[in-house]
Motif scaffolding. Structure first.
Motif, PDB file in Angstrom:
ATOM      1  N   GLN A 257       0.833  -1.204   0.000  1.00 22.19           N
ATOM      2  CA  GLN A 257       0.000   0.000   0.000  1.00 22.19           C
ATOM      3  C   GLN A 257       0.866   1.252   0.000  1.00 22.19           C
ATOM      4  O   GLN A 257       0.590   2.212  -0.727  1.00 22.19           O
TER       5      GLN A 257
ATOM      6  N   TYR B  42       2.513   1.619  -3.508  1.00 21.04           N
ATOM      7  CA  TYR B  42       1.578   2.170  -4.488  1.00 21.04           C
ATOM      8  C   TYR B  42       1.351   3.658  -4.244  1.00 21.04           C
ATOM      9  O   TYR B  42       1.311   4.452  -5.186  1.00 21.04           O
ATOM     10  N   PHE B  43       1.219   4.052  -2.986  1.00 22.53           N
ATOM     11  CA  PHE B  43       1.006   5.464  -2.659  1.00 22.53           C
ATOM     12  C   PHE B  43       2.209   6.310  -3.076  1.00 22.53           C
ATOM     13  O   PHE B  43       2.051   7.417  -3.595  1.00 22.53           O
TER      14      PHE B  43
ATOM     15  N   CYS C 224      -2.347  -2.423 -10.754  1.00 23.36           N
ATOM     16  CA  CYS C 224      -3.300  -1.889  -9.771  1.00 23.36           C
ATOM     17  C   CYS C 224      -4.491  -1.252 -10.473  1.00 23.36           C
ATOM     18  O   CYS C 224      -5.623  -1.349  -9.987  1.00 23.36           O
ATOM     19  N   HIS C 225      -4.262  -0.597 -11.599  1.00 21.96           N
ATOM     20  CA  HIS C 225      -5.377  -0.015 -12.335  1.00 21.96           C
ATOM     21  C   HIS C 225      -6.291  -1.100 -12.901  1.00 21.96           C
ATOM     22  O   HIS C 225      -7.498  -0.914 -12.994  1.00 21.96           O
TER      23      HIS C 225
ATOM     24  N   LYS D 119      -8.893  -2.509 -10.214  1.00 28.22           N
ATOM     25  CA  LYS D 119     -10.026  -1.678  -9.785  1.00 28.22           C
ATOM     26  C   LYS D 119     -11.281  -2.008 -10.520  1.00 28.22           C
ATOM     27  O   LYS D 119     -11.392  -2.539 -11.516  1.00 28.22           O
TER      28      LYS D 119
ATOM     29  N   THR E 100       1.991   6.638  -7.003  1.00 26.76           N
ATOM     30  CA  THR E 100       0.873   7.331  -7.639  1.00 26.76           C
ATOM     31  C   THR E 100       0.337   8.510  -6.850  1.00 26.76           C
ATOM     32  O   THR E 100      -0.314   9.379  -7.423  1.00 26.76           O
ATOM     33  N   GLY E 101       0.560   8.540  -5.548  1.00 23.67           N
ATOM     34  CA  GLY E 101      -0.022   9.591  -4.714  1.00 23.67           C
ATOM     35  C   GLY E 101      -1.458   9.294  -4.322  1.00 23.67           C
ATOM     36  O   GLY E 101      -2.107  10.101  -3.667  1.00 23.67           O
ATOM     37  N   ASN E 102      -1.969   8.137  -4.712  1.00 25.04           N
ATOM     38  CA  ASN E 102      -3.340   7.720  -4.378  1.00 25.04           C
ATOM     39  C   ASN E 102      -3.304   6.491  -3.484  1.00 25.04           C
ATOM     40  O   ASN E 102      -2.342   5.729  -3.506  1.00 25.04           O
ATOM     41  N   ARG E 103      -4.395   6.303  -2.742  1.00 25.88           N
ATOM     42  CA  ARG E 103      -4.495   5.106  -1.919  1.00 25.88           C
ATOM     43  C   ARG E 103      -4.922   3.924  -2.778  1.00 25.88           C
ATOM     44  O   ARG E 103      -5.669   4.077  -3.743  1.00 25.88           O
TER      45      ARG E 103
END
Length: 79
Positions: A40, A43-44, A75-76, A79, A47-50
């Motif tokens: 986690q 990934y953060f 990861c994309h 989703k 990308t700067g996203n959770r």
């Protein structure tokens, strides 16, 4: 008298076996928690996203073996 000794022996055995089993379960689950948190964070940082909460542990384990570009792309797709 024999029944009391048997109960005492079982109580002593349980006081050794149960904590041993709990320690083993904890020892096996703790690295999984660390792996989840590490991915986690990874990934953060990329990308700067959770990361989505519905991603399961086996998917996060697979992410450990991907490159940076593949990690974001995978990861994309999750989703």
């Amino acid at each position: 008298m024999e029944l009391i000794n048997c109960k005492a022996w079982l109580l002593k055995a349980d006081s050794v076996i149960i904590p041993g089993m709990l320690a083993r379960i904890y020892a096996l689950s703790f690295p999984d928690c660390l792996n989840v948190m590490e991915e986690q964070l990874h990934y953060f940082m990329l990308t700067g996203n959770r990361l989505a909460t519905r991603v399961i542990k086996s998917q996060l384990t697979a992410l450990r073996f991907t490159s940076y570009e593949e990690c974001v792309e995978s990861c994309h797709l999750m989703k």
